[in-house]
Design an enzyme around this catalytic site. Structure first.
Site, PDB file in Angstrom:
ATOM      1  CG  ASP A   1       0.788  -3.192  10.077  1.00 43.64           C
ATOM      2  OD1 ASP A   1       1.668  -2.508   9.499  1.00 43.64           O
ATOM      3  OD2 ASP A   1      -0.016  -3.914   9.467  1.00 43.64           O
TER       4      ASP A   1
ATOM      5  CG  ASP B   1      -2.425  -0.372   8.122  1.00 39.73           C
ATOM      6  OD1 ASP B   1      -3.327   0.476   8.202  1.00 39.73           O
ATOM      7  OD2 ASP B   1      -2.378  -1.237   7.232  1.00 39.73           O
TER       8      ASP B   1
ATOM      9  CG  ASP C   1       5.637  -7.052   8.784  1.00 40.99           C
ATOM     10  OD1 ASP C   1       6.671  -6.369   8.954  1.00 40.99           O
ATOM     11  OD2 ASP C   1       4.866  -7.371   9.697  1.00 40.99           O
TER      12      ASP C   1
ATOM     13  CB  THR D   1       2.635   0.324   6.321  1.00 45.06           C
ATOM     14  OG1 THR D   1       1.252   0.042   6.632  1.00 45.06           O
ATOM     15  CG2 THR D   1       3.467   0.065   7.565  1.00 45.06           C
TER      16      THR D   1
ATOM     17  N   GLY E   1       0.825  -1.203   0.000  1.00 47.01           N
ATOM     18  CA  GLY E   1       0.000   0.000   0.000  1.00 47.01           C
ATOM     19  C   GLY E   1       0.859   1.252   0.000  1.00 47.01           C
TER      20      GLY E   1
ATOM     21  NE  ARG F   1      -8.259  -5.521   4.491  1.00 49.10           N
ATOM     22  CZ  ARG F   1      -7.693  -5.311   3.294  1.00 49.10           C
ATOM     23  NH1 ARG F   1      -6.692  -6.068   2.890  1.00 49.10           N
ATOM     24  NH2 ARG F   1      -8.114  -4.342   2.514  1.00 49.10           N
TER      25      ARG F   1
ATOM     26  NE  ARG G   1      -1.965  -4.966  -1.548  1.00 52.81           N
ATOM     27  CZ  ARG G   1      -1.429  -4.385  -0.485  1.00 52.81           C
ATOM     28  NH1 ARG G   1      -0.304  -4.846   0.014  1.00 52.81           N
ATOM     29  NH2 ARG G   1      -2.008  -3.348   0.098  1.00 52.81           N
TER      30      ARG G   1
END
Length: 324
Positions: free
Chosen positions: A133, A131, A107, A129, A15, A175, A76
């Site tokens: 995360d 996120d 990741d 990212t 992303g 997500r 992707r």
């Protein structure tokens, strides 16, 4: 002694995130300052396998530090998850004289970098990212911009929710990770914050709280949820039917990925991009740049991917207690 690198490739994968362009610029400028050739790999690993590779000069990365998205585009690539795809990617790097690659992404992108390193291409990962995360780092490129974009939108929605005496469910990105929702929920004073890491799907408890707030004379009720919870529109219908309070759902969506990056995202992305080049020039490979405990540092990719990241229990707790 490690062989001196001559050509650095740079790609963005997964992303997109505001600040990726700042990192690309830093990689290119720092490499050029050290006498290295720089090549841009478009569309991530998909572009690598398609040999969509261009030379980058200083002018090519001018005036991009304040732009959102990524000038190299991103995608992707399921093919790169295969051994054949990884071998092909390494051979294409060698064909184009690329002896090292800086991979900007999450990741999944790191796993691709790990495989390139295993096939003899020096690789450094940079965390990109929205996120937040990635386990090995306290900061990821794009999170600061995304969370501020979402917070500003929630503040605006609160104004109209109060005017119409509504309950509003605002869905933000995340997500599998609830960092954007948690930060925005605390920052905007939401009555409820629902994130994948902690939500128990007890809707009745929320219904009871909405009804209680109505009895106390509260004029609006804000619920911030991460997209991983899902079905915010149908949730809004259920809450309205159960409480009698008009309820609307607002999904912020991809607006959180775009926009001009904040100063923090520009500065940290620039620092990380330059550090990636420095690590390569030191002969290092299979590493990821990180920001940990207030310092910029680096980890072995294998070690980084084995780490687990846990959301702050204290922040989750104050997300509830501060909004009683």
């Amino acid at each position: 002694m490690a062989k001196e690198i001559k050509t650095i490739g740079v790609l963005t994968s997964g992303g997109d995130a505001p600040g990726m362009n700042a990192a690309i610029r830093a990689v290119a400028r720092e490499a050029m300052a050290r006498g290295k050739t720089v090549k841009g790999i478009r569309r991530g690993y998909t572009g690598l396998l398609a040999e969509d590779i261009v030379d980058l000069e200083a002018r090519d990365v001018s005036n991009i530090i304040g732009r959102g998205g990524t000038i190299l585009q991103t995608a992707r690539c399921p093919e790169f998850m295969t051994e054949e795809g990884q071998e092909k990617g390494a051979e294409i790097c060698r064909k184009h004289g690329i002896d090292s690659v800086v991979v900007i992404g999450g990741d999944g992108s790191y796993r691709g970098a790990q495989k390139l390193a295993a096939h003899g291409i020096n690789t450094i990962g940079v965390p990109g990212t929205i996120d937040l995360d990635i386990s090995c780092t306290d900061y990821t490129i794009g999170f600061d911009t995304a969370v501020n974009t979402a917070m500003e939108a929630i503040d605006k929605v609160r104004d109209t929710a109060s005017s119409h005496e509504r309950c509003t469910i605002i869905e933000v990105m995340g997500r599998h990770a609830g960092y954007i929702a948690l930060w925005c929920g605390i920052g905007c004073g939401a009555e409820q914050i629902l994130i994948p890491e902690t939500y128990d799907y007890d809707e009745q408890a929320i219904v009871d709280d909405i009804i209680d707030s109505i009895k106390r004379g509260k004029k609006h009720y804000i619920i911030v949820i991460a997209e991983g919870i899902g079905h915010s529109t149908s949730m809004a219908r259920r809450f309205e039917a159960a409480t009698g309070m008009e309820t609307r759902a607002t999904i912020l969506g991809y607006m959180q990925r775009g926009g001009s990056p904040t100063c923090k995202d520009r500065l940290y992305a620039s620092t990380m991009g330059a550090m990636a080049v420095e690590l390569l020039c030191q002969g290092k490979s299979n590493r990821v740049v990180a920001y940990k405990d207030g310092e910029f540092t680096d980890f072995d990719i294998d070690e980084a991917l084995a780490m687990e990241k846990h959301i702050s229990e204290f922040q989750v707790a104050i997300g509830k207690s501060l909004n009683v």
